[in-house]
Design a protein around this motif. Structure first.
Motif, PDB file in Angstrom:
ATOM      1  N   GLU A 177       0.738  -0.960   0.087  1.00 14.77           N
ATOM      2  CA  GLU A 177       0.168   0.018   0.040  1.00 14.77           C
ATOM      3  C   GLU A 177       0.813   1.341  -0.123  1.00 14.77           C
ATOM      4  OE1 GLU A 177      -0.330  -2.705   1.975  1.00 14.77           O
ATOM      5  OE2 GLU A 177      -0.660  -1.972   4.082  1.00 14.77           O
ATOM      6  N   ASP A 178       2.181   1.178   0.193  1.00 16.94           N
ATOM      7  CA  ASP A 178       2.997   2.250   0.211  1.00 16.94           C
ATOM      8  C   ASP A 178       3.321   2.503  -1.475  1.00 16.94           C
ATOM      9  OD1 ASP A 178       4.820   1.100   2.848  1.00 16.94           O
ATOM     10  OD2 ASP A 178       3.456   2.855   2.729  1.00 16.94           O
ATOM     11  N   THR A 179       2.852   1.700  -2.254  1.00 17.87           N
ATOM     12  CA  THR A 179       3.103   1.929  -3.819  1.00 17.87           C
ATOM     13  C   THR A 179       2.318   3.356  -4.344  1.00 17.87           C
ATOM     14  OG1 THR A 179       3.132  -0.277  -4.216  1.00 17.87           O
ATOM     15  CG2 THR A 179       2.651   1.017  -6.127  1.00 17.87           C
ATOM     16  N   ALA A 180       3.212   4.060  -4.929  1.00 17.75           N
ATOM     17  CA  ALA A 180       2.557   5.400  -5.259  1.00 17.75           C
ATOM     18  C   ALA A 180       3.947   6.335  -5.926  1.00 17.75           C
ATOM     19  CB  ALA A 180       2.220   6.122  -4.057  1.00 17.75           C
ATOM     20  N   VAL A 181       3.476   7.215  -6.515  1.00 18.55           N
ATOM     21  CA  VAL A 181       4.473   8.383  -7.077  1.00 18.55           C
ATOM     22  C   VAL A 181       4.690   9.170  -5.817  1.00 18.55           C
ATOM     23  CG1 VAL A 181       4.925  10.036  -8.629  1.00 18.55           C
ATOM     24  CG2 VAL A 181       3.841   8.282  -9.396  1.00 18.55           C
ATOM     25  N   TYR A 182       5.752   9.461  -5.358  1.00 19.79           N
ATOM     26  CA  TYR A 182       6.258  10.122  -4.430  1.00 19.79           C
ATOM     27  C   TYR A 182       6.818  11.672  -4.870  1.00 19.79           C
ATOM     28  CZ  TYR A 182       5.616   6.416  -0.960  1.00 19.79           C
ATOM     29  OH  TYR A 182       5.090   5.383   0.030  1.00 19.79           O
ATOM     30  N   TYR A 183       6.189  12.697  -4.173  1.00 22.14           N
ATOM     31  CA  TYR A 183       6.667  14.162  -4.654  1.00 22.14           C
ATOM     32  C   TYR A 183       7.377  14.744  -3.520  1.00 22.14           C
ATOM     33  CZ  TYR A 183       3.385  13.132  -8.705  1.00 22.14           C
ATOM     34  OH  TYR A 183       2.717  12.582  -9.714  1.00 22.14           O
ATOM     35  N   CYS A 184       8.388  15.601  -3.759  1.00 26.15           N
ATOM     36  CA  CYS A 184       8.690  16.527  -2.589  1.00 26.15           C
ATOM     37  C   CYS A 184       8.209  17.898  -3.092  1.00 26.15           C
ATOM     38  CB  CYS A 184      10.110  16.299  -2.486  1.00 26.15           C
ATOM     39  SG  CYS A 184      11.133  16.795  -3.828  1.00 26.15           S
ATOM     40  N   ALA A 185       8.058  18.614  -2.148  1.00 27.72           N
ATOM     41  CA  ALA A 185       7.513  20.357  -2.147  1.00 27.72           C
ATOM     42  C   ALA A 185       7.880  21.014  -1.001  1.00 27.72           C
ATOM     43  CB  ALA A 185       5.849  20.104  -2.040  1.00 27.72           C
ATOM     44  N   VAL A 186       7.877  22.438  -1.474  1.00 29.44           N
ATOM     45  CA  VAL A 186       8.336  23.427  -0.553  1.00 29.44           C
ATOM     46  C   VAL A 186       7.173  24.180  -0.034  1.00 29.44           C
ATOM     47  CG1 VAL A 186       9.448  25.499  -0.414  1.00 29.44           C
ATOM     48  CG2 VAL A 186      10.602  23.668  -1.921  1.00 29.44           C
ATOM     49  N   ASN A 187       7.292  24.342   1.209  1.00 31.08           N
ATOM     50  CA  ASN A 187       6.231  24.918   2.018  1.00 31.08           C
ATOM     51  C   ASN A 187       6.764  26.450   2.437  1.00 31.08           C
ATOM     52  OD1 ASN A 187       4.343  26.140   3.855  1.00 31.08           O
ATOM     53  ND2 ASN A 187       3.275  24.211   3.815  1.00 31.08           N
TER      54      ASN A 187
END
Length: 123
Positions: A88-98
C-alpha cells in the motif's frame, strides 16, 4: 526553487528505499519541505515534512515508525528513508516546498513541487 526527486524503484514488501529531493536555490534551507504520494484516481496524500532547521518533523499515521525524514541543508537535499515497506506504499512520491509553514499536511499549502519518483512495493 526547483526540486528533483529520485530514489524510487521496485522493492519487495518488507524492504527499504531512500528517496532524495535535491533543490536548487539559495533559500532552500529556509523552508519546510514535505513528501507526498499519489496513486491514480486518488488525491495527493501527505507522508512527512521537516522544518527548515530539521528540528521538527511530521508524519502521517500510516508511515509513522517506518519512514524517517531528514535534511542536509549544506547539500540542499531532503531524504525520506522508508523501511518495512508495504504494497500500500506503492505510489508516485513528490517532494515540495512550503514557504509559509502552515497547512503542513495539506498539498495545497505547498508552493513548489518536484516531478515525482515512482515507488512500487511488490507483495
Amino acid at each position: 526553487v526547483q526540486l528533483q526527486a529520485s530514489g524510487g524503484g521496485l522493492v519487495q514488501a518488507g524492504g527499504s528505499l531512500r528517496l532524495s529531493c535535491a533543490a536548487s536555490g539559495r533559500t532552500f534551507s529556509a523552508y519546510t519541505i514535505g513528501w507526498f504520494r499519489q496513486v491514480p484516481g486518488k488525491e495527493r496524500e501527505f507522508v512527512a515534512a521537516i522544518s527548515w532547521s530539521g528540528g521538527s518533523t511530521y508524519y502521517a499515521d500510516s508511515v509513522k515508525g517506518r519512514f524517517t525524514i531528514s535534511r542536509d541543508n549544506a547539500k540542499n537535499t531532503v531524504y525520506l528513508e522508508m523501511n518495512s515497506l508495504k504494497p500500500e506504499d506503492t505510489a508516485v512520491y513528490y517532494c515540495a516546498v512550503n514557504i509559509s509553514p502552515l497547512r503542513i499536511e495539506v498539498a495545497g499549502g505547498y508552493d513548489y513541487w518536484g516531478q515525482g519518483t515512482l515507488v512500487t512495493v511488490s507483495s
